[in-house]
Design a protein around this motif. Structure first.
Motif, PDB file in Angstrom:
ATOM      1  N   LYS A   5      30.172  -8.507  -5.707  1.00  0.00           N
ATOM      2  CA  LYS A   5      29.300  -9.446  -6.407  1.00  0.00           C
ATOM      3  C   LYS A   5      28.599  -8.752  -7.569  1.00  0.00           C
ATOM      4  O   LYS A   5      28.209  -7.594  -7.460  1.00  0.00           O
ATOM      5  CB  LYS A   5      28.259 -10.018  -5.451  1.00  0.00           C
ATOM      6  N   PRO A   6      28.434  -9.457  -8.693  1.00  0.00           N
ATOM      7  CA  PRO A   6      27.728  -8.849  -9.830  1.00  0.00           C
ATOM      8  C   PRO A   6      26.254  -8.630  -9.517  1.00  0.00           C
ATOM      9  O   PRO A   6      25.666  -9.337  -8.692  1.00  0.00           O
ATOM     10  CB  PRO A   6      27.916  -9.873 -10.951  1.00  0.00           C
ATOM     11  N   ILE A   7      25.673  -7.665 -10.178  1.00  0.00           N
ATOM     12  CA  ILE A   7      24.243  -7.403 -10.044  1.00  0.00           C
ATOM     13  C   ILE A   7      23.485  -8.504 -10.774  1.00  0.00           C
ATOM     14  O   ILE A   7      23.670  -8.718 -11.971  1.00  0.00           O
ATOM     15  CB  ILE A   7      23.878  -6.031 -10.644  1.00  0.00           C
ATOM     16  N   ARG A   8      22.624  -9.199 -10.060  1.00  0.00           N
ATOM     17  CA  ARG A   8      21.868 -10.304 -10.635  1.00  0.00           C
ATOM     18  C   ARG A   8      20.580  -9.764 -11.258  1.00  0.00           C
ATOM     19  O   ARG A   8      19.759  -9.159 -10.561  1.00  0.00           O
ATOM     20  CB  ARG A   8      21.580 -11.365  -9.583  1.00  0.00           C
ATOM     21  N   ILE A   9      20.402 -10.009 -12.547  1.00  0.00           N
ATOM     22  CA  ILE A   9      19.292  -9.425 -13.292  1.00  0.00           C
ATOM     23  C   ILE A   9      18.334 -10.509 -13.775  1.00  0.00           C
ATOM     24  O   ILE A   9      18.756 -11.508 -14.360  1.00  0.00           O
ATOM     25  CB  ILE A   9      19.811  -8.636 -14.505  1.00  0.00           C
ATOM     26  N   LEU A  10      17.050 -10.295 -13.532  1.00  0.00           N
ATOM     27  CA  LEU A  10      16.005 -11.127 -14.118  1.00  0.00           C
ATOM     28  C   LEU A  10      15.496 -10.386 -15.349  1.00  0.00           C
ATOM     29  O   LEU A  10      15.033  -9.255 -15.251  1.00  0.00           O
ATOM     30  CB  LEU A  10      14.864 -11.341 -13.115  1.00  0.00           C
ATOM     31  N   ARG A 100       2.845   4.165 -10.344  1.00  0.00           N
ATOM     32  CA  ARG A 100       1.887   3.783  -9.309  1.00  0.00           C
ATOM     33  C   ARG A 100       2.082   2.327  -8.872  1.00  0.00           C
ATOM     34  O   ARG A 100       1.799   1.968  -7.727  1.00  0.00           O
ATOM     35  CB  ARG A 100       0.458   3.999  -9.814  1.00  0.00           C
ATOM     36  N   ALA A 101       2.554   1.492  -9.793  1.00  0.00           N
ATOM     37  CA  ALA A 101       2.786   0.078  -9.453  1.00  0.00           C
ATOM     38  C   ALA A 101       4.071  -0.101  -8.654  1.00  0.00           C
ATOM     39  O   ALA A 101       4.283  -1.159  -8.060  1.00  0.00           O
ATOM     40  CB  ALA A 101       2.842  -0.761 -10.721  1.00  0.00           C
ATOM     41  N   GLY A 102       4.936   0.917  -8.661  1.00  0.00           N
ATOM     42  CA  GLY A 102       6.162   0.832  -7.880  1.00  0.00           C
ATOM     43  C   GLY A 102       7.428   0.612  -8.672  1.00  0.00           C
ATOM     44  O   GLY A 102       8.468   0.260  -8.106  1.00  0.00           O
ATOM     45  N   ALA A 103       7.375   0.837  -9.992  1.00  0.00           N
ATOM     46  CA  ALA A 103       8.589   0.706 -10.795  1.00  0.00           C
ATOM     47  C   ALA A 103       9.611   1.756 -10.362  1.00  0.00           C
ATOM     48  O   ALA A 103       9.254   2.900 -10.085  1.00  0.00           O
ATOM     49  CB  ALA A 103       8.271   0.872 -12.278  1.00  0.00           C
ATOM     50  N   ALA A 104      10.872   1.363 -10.312  1.00  0.00           N
ATOM     51  CA  ALA A 104      11.934   2.283  -9.904  1.00  0.00           C
ATOM     52  C   ALA A 104      12.504   3.054 -11.083  1.00  0.00           C
ATOM     53  O   ALA A 104      13.276   3.994 -10.897  1.00  0.00           O
ATOM     54  CB  ALA A 104      13.057   1.514  -9.204  1.00  0.00           C
ATOM     55  N   GLY A 105      12.141   2.645 -12.295  1.00  0.00           N
ATOM     56  CA  GLY A 105      12.644   3.338 -13.472  1.00  0.00           C
ATOM     57  C   GLY A 105      11.855   2.957 -14.699  1.00  0.00           C
ATOM     58  O   GLY A 105      11.129   1.953 -14.711  1.00  0.00           O
ATOM     59  N   ALA A 118      23.739   2.335 -16.753  1.00  0.00           N
ATOM     60  CA  ALA A 118      23.695   3.306 -15.653  1.00  0.00           C
ATOM     61  C   ALA A 118      22.376   3.226 -14.896  1.00  0.00           C
ATOM     62  O   ALA A 118      22.343   3.352 -13.663  1.00  0.00           O
ATOM     63  CB  ALA A 118      23.905   4.714 -16.199  1.00  0.00           C
ATOM     64  N   ALA A 119      21.282   3.016 -15.632  1.00  0.00           N
ATOM     65  CA  ALA A 119      19.970   2.915 -14.994  1.00  0.00           C
ATOM     66  C   ALA A 119      19.897   1.694 -14.082  1.00  0.00           C
ATOM     67  O   ALA A 119      19.377   1.771 -12.963  1.00  0.00           O
ATOM     68  CB  ALA A 119      18.885   2.840 -16.059  1.00  0.00           C
ATOM     69  N   ILE A 120      20.398   0.565 -14.557  1.00  0.00           N
ATOM     70  CA  ILE A 120      20.403  -0.657 -13.747  1.00  0.00           C
ATOM     71  C   ILE A 120      21.233  -0.461 -12.482  1.00  0.00           C
ATOM     72  O   ILE A 120      20.832  -0.859 -11.386  1.00  0.00           O
ATOM     73  CB  ILE A 120      20.928  -1.852 -14.561  1.00  0.00           C
ATOM     74  N   GLN A 121      22.379   0.175 -12.620  1.00  0.00           N
ATOM     75  CA  GLN A 121      23.236   0.429 -11.456  1.00  0.00           C
ATOM     76  C   GLN A 121      22.538   1.341 -10.447  1.00  0.00           C
ATOM     77  O   GLN A 121      22.610   1.113  -9.240  1.00  0.00           O
ATOM     78  CB  GLN A 121      24.555   1.050 -11.916  1.00  0.00           C
ATOM     79  N   ALA A 122      21.846   2.371 -10.963  1.00  0.00           N
ATOM     80  CA  ALA A 122      21.143   3.298 -10.076  1.00  0.00           C
ATOM     81  C   ALA A 122      20.012   2.601  -9.339  1.00  0.00           C
ATOM     82  O   ALA A 122      19.847   2.762  -8.121  1.00  0.00           O
ATOM     83  CB  ALA A 122      20.603   4.481 -10.886  1.00  0.00           C
TER      84      ALA A 122
END
Length: 210
Positions: A5-10, A100-105, A118-122
């Protein structure tokens, strides 16, 4: 074999042209698809509730509430949310607030398209994605994370311009006790004096500029 399935992006950005450009980029990526758009911070929070995307790609500077506040609200409701912040700015304060807010990247907007993919995939895999430069700066920022609650309180009063005696009165400790806390604070923030300590704390996001 079932196709993955494709990665669903908002996608959240207040500039229409930027949204179109990013949407066009993902049109060429069979492994990704846009499931929703948002133009301000509150819309992102609502859109997440509606679409439950795999990854949120969000501008840091958004109208209403900014990307950091939107990240915090989303993760308060959905701790599993995977959010990648994209910004034209890369100040220590912005990066620290995002983490601190919890961003993954965290990426700047001039990031090459292949690195963004690559960042989105990671992030989708549950990993964090930060450049080597930002990682090095994060490590420096985190060196101050072991400020005790009392030291943080002293720093807050310091930012309000109180003298050592006044800080001691507010906290119920001696003036010598305040001086001892300040010595540790200066060391941890690599600051030479009170003014620099406050400036560093504001720059790194430990204090908000009044």
């Amino acid at each position: 074999m079932t196709a993955e399935k494709p990665i669903r992006i908002l996608l959240a950005d207040d500039h229409h042209v930027v949204r179109l450009g990013l949407a066009s980029l993902f049109d060429f990526e069979a492994s990704m698809e846009i499931c929703g758009f948002a133009e301000d911070g509150l819309q992102v929070v609502e859109a997440y509730r509606e679409h439950h995307p795999d990854v949120v790609l969000m501008d840091l500077r958004l109208p209403g509430i900014d990307g950091v506040e939107a990240t915090q609200r989303i993760r308060d409701e959905s701790p599993e949310a995977r959010i990648l912040l994209l910004s034209a700015f890369d100040t220590d304060q912005d990066i620290n607030r995002a983490i601190r807010a919890g961003a993954a990247g965290y990426l700047v907007k001039n990031t090459p398209a292949d690195e963004l993919i690559a960042a989105i995939q990671a992030v989708h895999r549950g990993e964090e994605y930060f450049t080597e430069e930002i990682t090095a700066r994060m490590n420096e920022i985190r060196k101050a994370d072991d400020l005790s609650a009392r030291q943080s309180e002293v720093l807050g009063w310091l930012a309000k311009g109180l003298t050592n005696r006044e800080i001691g009165d507010q906290m119920g400790i001696s003036e010598d006790g305040v001086k001892a806390h300040l010595k540790v604070i200066f060391t941890k923030l690599h600051a030479a004096d009170r003014t620099e300590a406050v400036a560093v704390a504001i720059h790194r996001g430990y204090l908000r500029e009044e």
